[in-house]
Design a protein around this motif. Structure first.
Motif, short mmCIF file in Angstrom:
data_model
loop_
_atom_site.label_atom_id
_atom_site.label_comp_id
_atom_site.label_asym_id
_atom_site.label_seq_id
_atom_site.Cartn_x
_atom_site.Cartn_y
_atom_site.Cartn_z
N TRP A 131 -48.24 -16.98 0.14
CA TRP A 131 -49.40 -16.08 0.07
C TRP A 131 -50.69 -16.81 0.48
O TRP A 131 -51.50 -16.27 1.22
CB TRP A 131 -49.54 -15.54 -1.35
CG TRP A 131 -50.67 -14.57 -1.53
CD1 TRP A 131 -51.96 -14.85 -1.87
CD2 TRP A 131 -50.62 -13.16 -1.36
NE1 TRP A 131 -52.72 -13.71 -1.92
CE2 TRP A 131 -51.90 -12.64 -1.62
CE3 TRP A 131 -49.60 -12.26 -1.03
CZ2 TRP A 131 -52.21 -11.29 -1.56
CZ3 TRP A 131 -49.88 -10.91 -0.96
CH2 TRP A 131 -51.19 -10.42 -1.22
N GLU A 135 -53.03 -15.72 3.52
CA GLU A 135 -54.45 -15.42 3.31
C GLU A 135 -55.33 -16.31 4.19
O GLU A 135 -56.32 -15.84 4.76
CB GLU A 135 -54.80 -15.66 1.84
CG GLU A 135 -54.32 -14.58 0.91
CD GLU A 135 -55.30 -13.42 0.84
OE1 GLU A 135 -56.46 -13.62 0.47
OE2 GLU A 135 -54.88 -12.30 1.19
N TRP A 139 -57.91 -14.76 6.91
CA TRP A 139 -59.36 -14.95 6.82
C TRP A 139 -59.91 -15.67 8.04
O TRP A 139 -61.03 -15.41 8.49
CB TRP A 139 -59.73 -15.69 5.53
CG TRP A 139 -59.70 -14.82 4.31
CD1 TRP A 139 -58.94 -15.00 3.19
CD2 TRP A 139 -60.43 -13.60 4.10
NE1 TRP A 139 -59.16 -13.98 2.29
CE2 TRP A 139 -60.07 -13.10 2.83
CE3 TRP A 139 -61.33 -12.89 4.86
CZ2 TRP A 139 -60.59 -11.93 2.31
CZ3 TRP A 139 -61.86 -11.70 4.34
CH2 TRP A 139 -61.49 -11.24 3.08
N GLN A 157 -62.78 -8.93 -2.07
CA GLN A 157 -61.48 -9.36 -2.56
C GLN A 157 -61.62 -10.39 -3.68
O GLN A 157 -60.89 -10.33 -4.68
CB GLN A 157 -60.65 -9.97 -1.43
CG GLN A 157 -59.22 -10.31 -1.88
CD GLN A 157 -58.45 -11.09 -0.86
OE1 GLN A 157 -58.45 -12.32 -0.88
NE2 GLN A 157 -57.79 -10.40 0.06
#
Length: 244
Positions: A131, A135, A139, A157
């Motif tokens: 994860w 991420e 980003w 978030q």
């Protein structure tokens, strides 16, 4: 008078290249001597070095052929434009080099310190290495393509993860990666995501959805591609959001 082999060595090109320049009309072919060999002069060497220099600067061969017949003023203007283009290319290559060096030194350095720090804390919150890597990649993409809105999306978030209930939904999303797509937990998670989304944003557009960009779709596609369960989860959420 010199041979084609010696001309090639003087100018720093191959014999094949000289023949290409002959075929393209860039370098006139000299007459042959009594033995049938072409003999080149110093002017041929000078012309060949000019052609090679322009070609190495990225000037198309067709353009070089045009410049051969240009006036001195047109030739100088053309060289000035070549110099300007080269300067721009060098600047772009140096920036690319800087980005590559930053990437080699550590991928998180391509993001703002605030974002990097957030990503480094995700494992402490219970998120998997998979994860965190996902991420990070997403980003990087968002900040590269939407620098004006990326920080707002990031803050949204990050704030969501401070809410225990919302953080648990993110954690369950992470853990759903390896579930069977038709596991009942996928259906339950979809309903929870829809309720949380409507409770947080109402019935309006979600953050990042009203920019007219294809990036949100590309991001979700990248997420879905790694897990059949995530792909079905996304389809369920979209369907339920449309009906609510």
């Amino acid at each position: 008078m010199i041979t084609i082999g010696r001309l090639a060595r003087y100018a720093g090109v191959s014999i094949k290249t000289i023949r290409v320049y002959h075929d393209k009309g860039l370098l006139p072919e000299p007459d042959r001597d009594s033995s049938g060999y072409r003999r080149y002069t110093a002017q041929h060497a000078i012309d060949l070095i000019k052609i090679r220099t322009l070609a190495e600067a990225g000037v198309p061969l067709a353009r070089i052929r045009e410049l051969r017949a240009a006036s001195d003023e047109d030739f100088r203007e053309a060289l000035h434009q070549v110099d300007t283009d080269l300067t721009a290319r060098i600047r772009g290559l140096r920036e690319t080099q800087r980005r590559l060096r930053r990437l080699a030194a550590g991928r998180l350095q391509t993001l703002l310190p605030e974002v990097s720090g957030h990503l480094e804390q995700l494992p402490e919150l219970g998120f998997s290495p998979r994860w965190v890597a996902l991420e990070t990649d997403l980003w990087i993409l968002v900040f590269a393509t939407h620098p004006d809105t990326a920080i707002e999306l990031f803050h949204d978030q990050a704030q969501a993860l401070t809410d225990p209930a919302l953080r648990q939904i993110y954690l369950d999303y992470d853990r759903a990666h390896d579930l069977d797509p038709h596991d009942s937990r996928v259906d339950d998670l979809a309903r929870r995501i829809v309720r949380a989304t409507r409770g947080r944003y109402g019935s309006g557009d979600l953050p990042g959805q009203n920019t007219g960009s294809e990036i949100p779709t590309l991001i979700q596609g990248a997420v879905n591609a790694s897990s059949p369960a995530w792909q079905r989860l996304d389809a369920l959420v979209r369907d339920q959001l449309l009906r609510t």
